[in-house]
Design an enzyme around this catalytic site. Structure first.
Site, PDB file in Angstrom:
ATOM      1  N   SER A   1     -34.717 -37.807  93.087  1.00 36.21           N
ATOM      2  CA  SER A   1     -33.777 -36.743  93.397  1.00 36.21           C
ATOM      3  C   SER A   1     -32.833 -37.238  94.496  1.00 36.21           C
ATOM      4  CB  SER A   1     -34.564 -35.513  93.874  1.00 36.21           C
ATOM      5  OG  SER A   1     -33.706 -34.483  94.270  1.00 36.21           O
TER       6      SER A   1
ATOM      7  N   LYS B   1     -31.659 -37.626  89.362  1.00 36.70           N
ATOM      8  CA  LYS B   1     -31.215 -36.232  89.470  1.00 36.70           C
ATOM      9  C   LYS B   1     -30.265 -36.156  90.646  1.00 36.70           C
ATOM     10  CE  LYS B   1     -33.658 -32.337  91.534  1.00 36.70           C
ATOM     11  NZ  LYS B   1     -34.908 -31.542  91.490  1.00 36.70           N
ATOM     12  N   LEU B   2     -29.048 -35.700  90.375  1.00 36.85           N
ATOM     13  CA  LEU B   2     -28.077 -35.529  91.455  1.00 36.85           C
ATOM     14  C   LEU B   2     -28.066 -34.074  91.881  1.00 36.85           C
ATOM     15  CD1 LEU B   2     -24.651 -37.304  90.902  1.00 36.85           C
ATOM     16  CD2 LEU B   2     -26.715 -38.207  91.982  1.00 36.85           C
ATOM     17  N   LYS B   3     -28.134 -33.858  93.185  1.00 40.82           N
ATOM     18  CA  LYS B   3     -27.933 -32.523  93.716  1.00 40.82           C
ATOM     19  C   LYS B   3     -26.449 -32.213  93.619  1.00 40.82           C
ATOM     20  CE  LYS B   3     -32.080 -31.419  95.260  1.00 40.82           C
ATOM     21  NZ  LYS B   3     -32.768 -30.185  94.809  1.00 40.82           N
TER      22      LYS B   3
ATOM     23  N   ASP C   1     -29.152 -30.744  89.808  1.00 41.52           N
ATOM     24  CA  ASP C   1     -29.858 -29.603  90.400  1.00 41.52           C
ATOM     25  C   ASP C   1     -28.912 -28.885  91.351  1.00 41.52           C
ATOM     26  OD1 ASP C   1     -31.609 -27.788  91.472  1.00 41.52           O
ATOM     27  OD2 ASP C   1     -33.021 -29.260  92.288  1.00 41.52           O
TER      28      ASP C   1
ATOM     29  N   ASN D   1     -29.653 -25.837  92.856  1.00 42.11           N
ATOM     30  CA  ASN D   1     -30.337 -24.983  93.838  1.00 42.11           C
ATOM     31  C   ASN D   1     -29.596 -23.671  94.076  1.00 42.11           C
ATOM     32  OD1 ASN D   1     -31.272 -28.012  95.138  1.00 42.11           O
ATOM     33  ND2 ASN D   1     -32.849 -26.467  94.846  1.00 42.11           N
TER      34      ASN D   1
ATOM     35  N   GLU E   1     -30.398 -27.890  86.488  1.00 38.14           N
ATOM     36  CA  GLU E   1     -31.504 -27.158  87.110  1.00 38.14           C
ATOM     37  C   GLU E   1     -30.966 -26.046  88.003  1.00 38.14           C
ATOM     38  OE1 GLU E   1     -34.044 -29.959  89.107  1.00 38.14           O
ATOM     39  OE2 GLU E   1     -35.144 -28.438  90.219  1.00 38.14           O
TER      40      GLU E   1
ATOM     41  N   ASP F   1     -36.063 -23.723  88.214  1.00 37.58           N
ATOM     42  CA  ASP F   1     -36.939 -24.161  89.301  1.00 37.58           C
ATOM     43  C   ASP F   1     -37.272 -22.907  90.116  1.00 37.58           C
ATOM     44  OD1 ASP F   1     -37.984 -25.042  91.738  1.00 37.58           O
ATOM     45  OD2 ASP F   1     -36.495 -26.583  92.101  1.00 37.58           O
TER      46      ASP F   1
ATOM     47  N   LYS G   1     -43.551 -26.558  89.963  1.00 37.76           N
ATOM     48  CA  LYS G   1     -43.969 -26.941  91.312  1.00 37.76           C
ATOM     49  C   LYS G   1     -45.160 -26.064  91.650  1.00 37.76           C
ATOM     50  CE  LYS G   1     -39.409 -28.152  93.146  1.00 37.76           C
ATOM     51  NZ  LYS G   1     -38.267 -27.647  93.944  1.00 37.76           N
TER      52      LYS G   1
ATOM     53  N   GLY H   1     -40.701 -31.748  92.946  1.00 32.47           N
ATOM     54  CA  GLY H   1     -41.227 -32.247  94.213  1.00 32.47           C
ATOM     55  C   GLY H   1     -40.645 -31.462  95.363  1.00 32.47           C
TER      56      GLY H   1
END
Ligand code: OSB
Ligand code: MG
Length: 369
Positions: A135, A161-163, A189, A191, A214, A239, A263, A291
């Site tokens: 990540s 995985k790129l934020k 992701d 968030n 995500e 997530d 998770k 994670g």
């Protein structure tokens, strides 16, 4: 099993590189560890709550308070404690999944160490090693991000995985594709950084060949994800929204996601994580192991979980050196893009107590009332 006492220990571990997401930046982990002592064995748990309640409503100070004041008295009140009974004993307390998960994990570790059974064997692992992704946080500039990705690929990670967040999405992703090609397994992701009004913008990601996006929308906006799924072609993965096996079932049923990131901390423990996995397998929804920048304690359990049959996508189960200069257990080392599932009893790793003491901020030991 009789619970003799429970240690709540706070440690501070610097990260090798600051980790920035759409919700904030972390430069060190402030971790709550749990050590339970029973007549036959000790067990370790790790609480994944962050230092501030930015990823979810939980945070580490709150988790410790809830554990001390509300959860542990209920555990000590159970006569013959078993890991399978922890969730039930703690159920009167609403929420606080991460605090509950840490306690259940420690009890399960003690139980399995005493029985000579590994976490993987107990959970139903079918692999000796698991495919690992990495990540990648948000960077000040695209070249800095590309250098970081290049290093991870050289280390052998199997997917990246790129934020992302508004203003850091299409351009960095195009740059990754230009530099590393179309074969790289790539996902993003958010968030929760977008709203349904961003659907046309998120559809721009469709051309980038992403495995998944995500959690683009808010934690409680499961119906919004179902709407978004009608507009974007990239598979949606949840997530933050998945807080139990039941919420996984509902999200899948309404078409909010076609992939789930599991998770254990977020769903209240490894046993509930296994139930979420089973729900997904029954519905043919691929899962992968998320994670939370865990130490070797949490990582050992995550790698065991990721070895279950439904975990068909590489997880955020990176090697110890992606996070820390020195881990608190023997380090998890990448071999051909994989981490080995520990086979020794319980978590199957040993905590370096001398190092642990050196990085400990506080310790409290709680016994029966
Ligand atoms: O959303 O998956 C997330 C870390 C902290 C909080 C939330 C997330 C993450 C990560 C890091 O993406 C995954 C890892 O442990 O490597
Ligand atoms: Mg995530």
């Amino acid at each position: 099993m009789e619970l003799i006492d429970v240690e709540l220990r706070r440690i501070r571990l610097p990260l090798v590189t600051p980790f920035r997401t759409s919700f904030g930046v972390e430069t060190e982990r402030d971790v709550l560890l749990v050590r339970v002592t029973t007549p036959d064995a000790q067990g370790w748990g790790e609480c994944v709550a962050g230092s501030e309640p930015l990823y979810s409503s939980e945070h580490v100070d709150g988790a410790q308070l809830v554990a001390r004041e509300h959860l542990l008295p209920r555990l000590f009140a159970v006569g013959d404690l078993a890991a399978a009974g922890v969730a039930g004993a703690l159920a009167p307390v609403k929420g606080h999944q991460m605090a509950k998960a840490a306690l259940e994990m420690a009890v399960l570790d003690a139980e399995l160490r005493a029985a000579g059974v590994s976490f993987g064997a107990h959970l139903g692992a079918v692999r000796e090693a698991v495919d690992c992704g990495v990540s990648v946080g948000i960077f000040p500039t695209i070249p800095e991000m590309l250098d970081q990705v290049a290093g991870y690929l050289a280390a052998g990670y199997k997917r990246v995985k790129l934020k992302i967040e508004p203003g850091w999405d299409v351009a960095p992703l195009r740059a990754v594709r230009e530099r590393f090609g179309d074969d790289l397994l790539l996902q993003v992701d958010a968030n929760t950084a977008y709203t349904l009004a961003d659907a046309p913008h998120l559809a721009l990601l469709d051309d980038l060949g992403l495995l998944l996006i995500e959690q683009p929308l808010a934690e409680d906006d499961i119906p919004g994800h179902a709407e978004l799924a009608k507009v974007v072609k990239t598979p949606i993965c949840l997530d933050e929204s998945i807080v139990s096996a039941r919420s996984a079932e509902y999200a899948i049923a309404i078409g909010a996601c076609s992939i789930i990131n599991i998770k254990a901390g977020r769903v209240g423990g490894y046993l509930e994580a296994r139930r979420a996995h089973d729900v997904c397998v029954e519905r043919r929804v691929p899962v992968w192991c998320g994670g939370m920048l865990e130490t070797g304690i949490g990582r050992a359990a995550n790698v065991a979980l990721a070895a279950l049959p439904g975990f068909t996508l590489p997880g955020d189960t990176s090697a110890s050196d992606r996070y820390f200069d020195r881990d608190i257990t023997e380090p998890f080392v990448l071999h051909e893009g994989m981490l080995s599932v520990p086979t020794a009893p319980g978590l199957g790793v040993a905590v370096d107590l001398e190092y642990l003491d050196a990085i400990t901020d506080s310790v409290e030991v709680i016994g029966p009332a």
